[in-house]
Design an enzyme around this catalytic site. Structure first.
Site, short mmCIF file in Angstrom:
data_model
loop_
_atom_site.label_atom_id
_atom_site.label_comp_id
_atom_site.label_asym_id
_atom_site.label_seq_id
_atom_site.Cartn_x
_atom_site.Cartn_y
_atom_site.Cartn_z
N ASN A 107 72.62 8.34 -0.80
CA ASN A 107 72.14 7.55 -1.93
C ASN A 107 70.61 7.63 -1.88
O ASN A 107 69.97 6.93 -1.11
CB ASN A 107 72.64 6.11 -1.78
CG ASN A 107 72.17 5.22 -2.90
OD1 ASN A 107 71.40 5.64 -3.77
ND2 ASN A 107 72.64 3.98 -2.90
N ARG B 269 75.39 9.69 -4.62
CA ARG B 269 75.41 8.67 -5.67
C ARG B 269 74.38 9.10 -6.71
O ARG B 269 73.20 9.30 -6.38
CB ARG B 269 75.02 7.32 -5.10
CG ARG B 269 74.94 6.30 -6.19
CD ARG B 269 74.26 5.04 -5.74
NE ARG B 269 74.22 4.11 -6.86
CZ ARG B 269 73.28 3.20 -7.03
NH1 ARG B 269 72.32 3.07 -6.14
NH2 ARG B 269 73.29 2.40 -8.06
N HIS C 224 77.01 0.26 -12.00
CA HIS C 224 77.85 -0.24 -10.89
C HIS C 224 79.29 0.26 -11.01
O HIS C 224 80.22 -0.35 -10.49
CB HIS C 224 77.91 -1.79 -10.84
CG HIS C 224 76.61 -2.49 -10.68
ND1 HIS C 224 76.27 -3.61 -11.41
CD2 HIS C 224 75.56 -2.26 -9.86
CE1 HIS C 224 75.08 -4.03 -11.05
NE2 HIS C 224 74.62 -3.22 -10.11
N ARG D 70 66.12 -10.18 -13.38
CA ARG D 70 66.32 -9.60 -14.73
C ARG D 70 66.87 -10.66 -15.68
O ARG D 70 67.67 -11.51 -15.28
CB ARG D 70 67.27 -8.41 -14.65
CG ARG D 70 66.73 -7.32 -13.74
CD ARG D 70 67.68 -6.16 -13.64
NE ARG D 70 67.82 -5.71 -12.26
CZ ARG D 70 68.78 -4.91 -11.83
NH1 ARG D 70 69.68 -4.46 -12.67
NH2 ARG D 70 68.84 -4.56 -10.57
N GLU E 242 81.03 1.23 -2.00
CA GLU E 242 80.71 2.35 -2.88
C GLU E 242 80.70 3.67 -2.10
O GLU E 242 81.09 4.70 -2.62
CB GLU E 242 79.36 2.10 -3.56
CG GLU E 242 79.48 1.05 -4.65
CD GLU E 242 78.17 0.36 -4.99
OE1 GLU E 242 77.70 -0.44 -4.15
OE2 GLU E 242 77.63 0.60 -6.06
#
Ligand code: ADP
Length: 408
Positions: free
Chosen positions: A7, A93, A182, A243, A386
């Site tokens: 990743n 990823r 995601h 956010r 993941e």
């Protein structure tokens, strides 16, 4: 078969080497400050059980970084393989696959071309992912590489849920639409949820809640994503750590004029200064917000209330979008560990048949059913993985167990 999962961020790189026979993590680590003086590799052999090894060396670019990771994996003291040749495949990823990739894909020249094209949609992430792939190609020639996209799982979201109410030409000219992110996490926990329920995923209606620093909820109907709360960028849906979540777009030009902000400054406020941090003025971290609220900080309490309310609202909306609900899944940092916030989100969902059990809910970081006996909608905590999902996709593609390219 041993698969290296990578990743790559712009200045960091996370990795896991997974033995797929037992789906066991052989080693994992994090390389920080790539291209910045003071680079540091933290390498943990044998999964979480191994002792941390810290190696500092200047790492000017991703290629040197991956070389350092491979050397750590082969090191005679803290390595876990004898030879680089033991790495059978690499799974990357990749954040954005645009509209081209609805599934993971074996990387070839054609795929690289498309990845470069998608870079415009994820300027902070895709270029780093590309650097990682290019570095592996030159360091491990002939080793198959697979791209697993954050966006791919959501390519099944129908037009009615992915086209925005803007002039259609902006979709045609600039590919402005909801993509969702995601996806690897939502896919993994939805599959695990079906296993825990003992029912085929293809029959289920599940809302998966990935609540970390970034948050997204997904409506998974019959095994596919039919709607998701993140969109073109990664700021829509419920509020997140920093956010803003859903905001009336009218606010944005209004504030830009009032405060004399440039587009970049406005963007920075929406992504970095809003959400839990912006509302509370305390922190972006859920634990700090909970602690401040418990001490009577009213704005921290307000941030908590908004976070729970928006998540509850999305769960209800997605139950309506799917025409029913079998399960709710909580995952990622807040979802896996936030006992109080899970309970708060679920308060008011009883009318849907979703009743949380306060006793069973007292779990952190482990798979558990947390709904009350008799709750018709099951509620679960399922830690996301993941890396394992990326490794599983890589294995399937490399072994030719499924079609390699899902390019449309
Ligand atoms: P990222 O999106 O960066 O991967 P994580 O999935 O690690 O983030 O989630 C980070 C969030 O998880 C933070 O808001 C943190 O406060 C929250 N978190 C971690 N542990 C707990 C806990 N025990 N209770 C509540 N929130 C927690």
């Amino acid at each position: 078969m041993k698969i290296l999962v990578l990743n790559c961020g712009s200045s960091s790189l996370k990795y896991q080497l997974i033995d797929m026979e037992q789906e066991k993590v052989m080693a994992q680590g994090l390389l920080e400050r790539i291209g910045i003086p003071g680079s540091l590799l933290t390498h943990i052999p044998n999964g979480n059980a191994g002792e941390k090894v810290k190696i500092s060396r200047d790492v000017p670019d991703h290629k040197v970084g991956i070389q350092m990771v491979i050397a750590a994996l082969q090191d005679e003291n803290h390595g876990v393989i004898k030879d680089m040749g033991e790495i059978d495949a690499v799974g990357h990823r990749v954040v954005h696959g645009g509209e081209k990739f609805a599934d993971s894909v074996i990387i070839d020249d054609e795929v690289m071309k498309v990845l470069h094209e998608c870079a415009e949609l994820a300027p902070l992430h895709n270029p780093a992912n590309i650097l990682g792939i290019e570095a592996c190609s030159s360091l491990m020639p002939g080793v198959p590489q697979v791209a697993v996209f954050d966006t791919a799982f959501h390519q099944t979201v129908p037009q009615e849920a992915h086209i925005y109410g803007l002039p259609y030409e902006y979709y045609e000219k600039y590919a402005v639409r909801r993509y969702g992110f995601h996806g690897t996490s939502h896919k993994y926990v939805a599959r695990r949820c079906a296993r825990l329920l003992g029912r085929p995923l293809e029959e289920l209606k599940i809302v998966t809640c990935h609540l970390g620093n970034g948050c997204s909820l997904t409506a998974v109907k019959n095994g596919i994503s039919i709607d998701t709360s993140l969109g073109f960028g990664t700021i829509s849906g419920p509020i997140m750590g920093t956010r803003c979540g859903d905001v009336d777009p009218a606010v944005i030009p209004f504030l830009m004029e009032k405060e004399g902000l440039t587009a970049a400054e406005m963007n920075n406020i929406l992504y970095k200064k809003s959400g839990l941090l912006g509302i509370s003025g305390v922190s972006s971290d859920m634990r700090d917000i909970e602690a401040a609220a418990a001490e009577g900080n009213e704005r921290a309490q307000l941030a908590l209330d908004i976070f729970a309310y928006m998540n509850r609202k999305y769960i209800g909306a997605y139950a309506a979008a799917m025409g029913g609900l079998d399960a709710i899944v909580f995952t990622a940092g807040i979802g896996e560990n936030g006992i109080a916030i899970r309970e708060k989100i679920c308060q008011g969902l009883e009318f849907l048949g979703a009743v949380i059990d306060p006793e069973k809910n007292k779990v952190r970081g482990q798979e558990a059913e947390i709904s009350r006996d008799g709750s018709t909608v099951k509620i679960y905590v399922i830690p996301t993985n993941e890396e394992l999902m990326i490794a599983q996709d890589t294995l399937e593609l490399v072994k030719g167990r499924r079609g390699c390219c899902c390019c449309r």
